[in-house]
Design an enzyme around this catalytic site. Structure first.
Site, PDB file in Angstrom:
ATOM      1  N   HIS A 389       0.817  -1.217   0.000  1.00 58.93           N
ATOM      2  CA  HIS A 389       0.000   0.000   0.000  1.00 58.93           C
ATOM      3  C   HIS A 389       0.849   1.265   0.000  1.00 58.93           C
ATOM      4  O   HIS A 389       2.080   1.225   0.095  1.00 58.93           O
ATOM      5  CB  HIS A 389      -0.956   0.001   1.198  1.00 58.93           C
ATOM      6  CG  HIS A 389      -0.263   0.051   2.530  1.00 58.93           C
ATOM      7  ND1 HIS A 389       0.212   1.213   3.079  1.00 58.93           N
ATOM      8  CD2 HIS A 389       0.029  -0.929   3.425  1.00 58.93           C
ATOM      9  CE1 HIS A 389       0.755   0.964   4.254  1.00 58.93           C
ATOM     10  NE2 HIS A 389       0.667  -0.340   4.480  1.00 58.93           N
ATOM     11  N   CYS A 405       3.219  -5.020   6.652  1.00 63.49           N
ATOM     12  CA  CYS A 405       2.860  -4.839   5.251  1.00 63.49           C
ATOM     13  C   CYS A 405       4.023  -4.225   4.470  1.00 63.49           C
ATOM     14  O   CYS A 405       5.078  -3.940   5.017  1.00 63.49           O
ATOM     15  CB  CYS A 405       1.612  -3.962   5.132  1.00 63.49           C
ATOM     16  SG  CYS A 405       0.122  -4.759   5.735  1.00 63.49           S
TER      17      CYS A 405
END
Length: 431
Positions: A389, A405
């Site tokens: 992201h 992440c």
């Protein structure tokens, strides 16, 4: 479910907080930068300015500026100190399918700010650390002054790297770690010797791209209109009231559009009226996404780098710096696959499974926007709670760890989103 976060119930160490928190402002550029200085910058002129040994092509002593891989030092100049660096989504290619984005994303880019603001001692130490970093930029070590201002030649180099799909992250004219990694990736992609230096052979390869590294841009009424949010709150309850977590101002928006540090944008346009439609400004001319369909991605946790490949190709089609996990919340190992690409993802705060921010004890949904906790793109992975992201702090990419992440700049994850395919692109995490 919405994109959300998970954090350990133990208190974050202050060192982690200081590593994640952004500096109050982007790098301070000491003087205006002339656009022509970027457009006309060459390797020879850069060597002369850094070495003081004359032009090697005209009988002067040749000076190759080698980079120390540990310290990042160049022979006659040292690099800058690190910068305190929808619930259901359609699955691409499957009209009747939807995927729920995870509520328990392990990446928490903003919780440190909340803990700092709630801890006077931490806030005091953070301020002291920022002041120390600012002083170090002005200090001299061993008689060699640290790089204190953006270098026009390095701006041109970063633009060319960005256009060659080896992203240096934020274009700022500084010889930082992300630029060095981009140079190494470019060498590998072009079959050049894997040397730790910016030499003439590498420059000659980059300079085959003869398009100007800068361009003129005219502000539009739409640019000025926004909406902008100059006083974005840290408190999630306040952010949840907004229609979107948008840009703070037009310069932040433009800097991100052109892959630039906001301070560099202002240094290139010291007299520009950024609040008036029709104003002509100078910006860099970065690259877009390669014409490719990426079938596999390698996330190199040790290097802090994402590499995207087409088929069985040995060299990647796209490379970008990344923040990948930490010791406390490491990224996964092994192989997963892309499930979906979510543009403009919302963000769910849940204190029952996440950290508690301030007095916020109720679950709430934060709206989408580039300054939201996961930026403006979420690439959902098949391992629950993990994704690739964006981030509201491009200057921190690969400067601090994520919480599991893979965090890229908003523009790099936007480019990657154009290359991947749900159920086709495989992702492998390597140590």
């Amino acid at each position: 479910m919405m994109v959300g976060t998970v954090i350990s119930k133990t208190t974050l160490k202050l060192a982690t907080i200081l590593a994640i928190m952004p500096l109050a402002a982007s790098f301070a550029y000491g003087a205006p930068i002339e656009p022509d200085a970027i457009a006309n910058a060459t390797f020879d002129s850069w060597q002369k300015s850094k070495s003081g040994k004359g032009d090697s092509k005209n009988g002067g002593e040749e000076a190759v500026l080698e980079i120390d891989q540990q310290s990042g030092e160049v022979e006659a100049a040292k690099p800058e100190a690190p910068k305190p660096d929808a619930a259901k989504v359609a699955v691409p290619g499957q009209p009747d399918a939807v995927v729920e984005t995870p509520e328990q994303s392990t990446d928490v880019p903003d919780e440190a700010a909340a803990q700092v603001s709630a801890n006077p001692e931490a806030e005091k130490e953070l301020k002291a650390a920022e002041e120390k970093a600012a002083e170090e930029k002005k200090s001299e070590e061993g008689g060699d002054k640290k790089q204190a201002e953006a270098d026009p030649f390095l701006i041109r180099v970063q633009v060319l790297l960005d256009r060659a799909y080896t992203s240096p992250g934020e274009i700022d004219g500084m010889f930082g770690d992300n630029t060095r990694k981009a140079l190494a990736a470019y060498r590998a992609m072009k079959g050049l010797p894997a040397k730790g230096e910016l030499d003439e052979k590498l420059w000659d390869s980059l300079a085959q791209d003869t398009a100007s590294p800068i361009q003129s841009y005219e502000l539009t009424a739409e640019d000025i209109k926004g909406p902008y949010f100059p006083d974005l709150a840290e408190d999630y309850a306040e952010l949840a009231k907004l229609e979107q977590i948008g840009y703070r101002n037009v310069t932040e928006m433009l800097a991100e559009r052109f892959h630039m540090d906001e301070g560099l944008l202002k240094a290139l346009n010291p007299d520009a009226d950024f609040e008036k439609a029709g104003t002509k400004i100078t910006v860099v001319a970065p690259g877009g996404a390669p014409d490719a369909e990426v079938t596999r991605i390698l996330v190199d946790k040790k290097k802090g780098e994402l590499r995207a490949y087409v088929g069985d190709a040995k060299e990647p089609a796209f490379v970008a710096p990344a923040s990948i996990g930490s010791e406390d919340t490491p990224s996964p190992s092994g192989k997963v696959e892309v499930v979906a690409v979510v543009k403009d993802p919302t963000y769910t705060y849940n204190p029952e499974i996440n950290f508690q921010q301030g007095e916020n004890k109720e679950k709430m949904e934060l709206p989408a926007g580039p300054n939201g906790p996961v930026g403006n793109v979420w690439i959902d992975l098949s391992k629950p709670t993990y994704g690739i992201h964006g981030t509201p702090w491009p200057n921190l990419v690969n400067k601090s760890g994520s919480h599991g992440c893979v965090r890229l700049t908003n523009w790099d994850v936007g480019r990657l989103a154009e290359l991947v395919k749900a159920k086709k692109t495989k992702v492998e995490f390597v140590d």
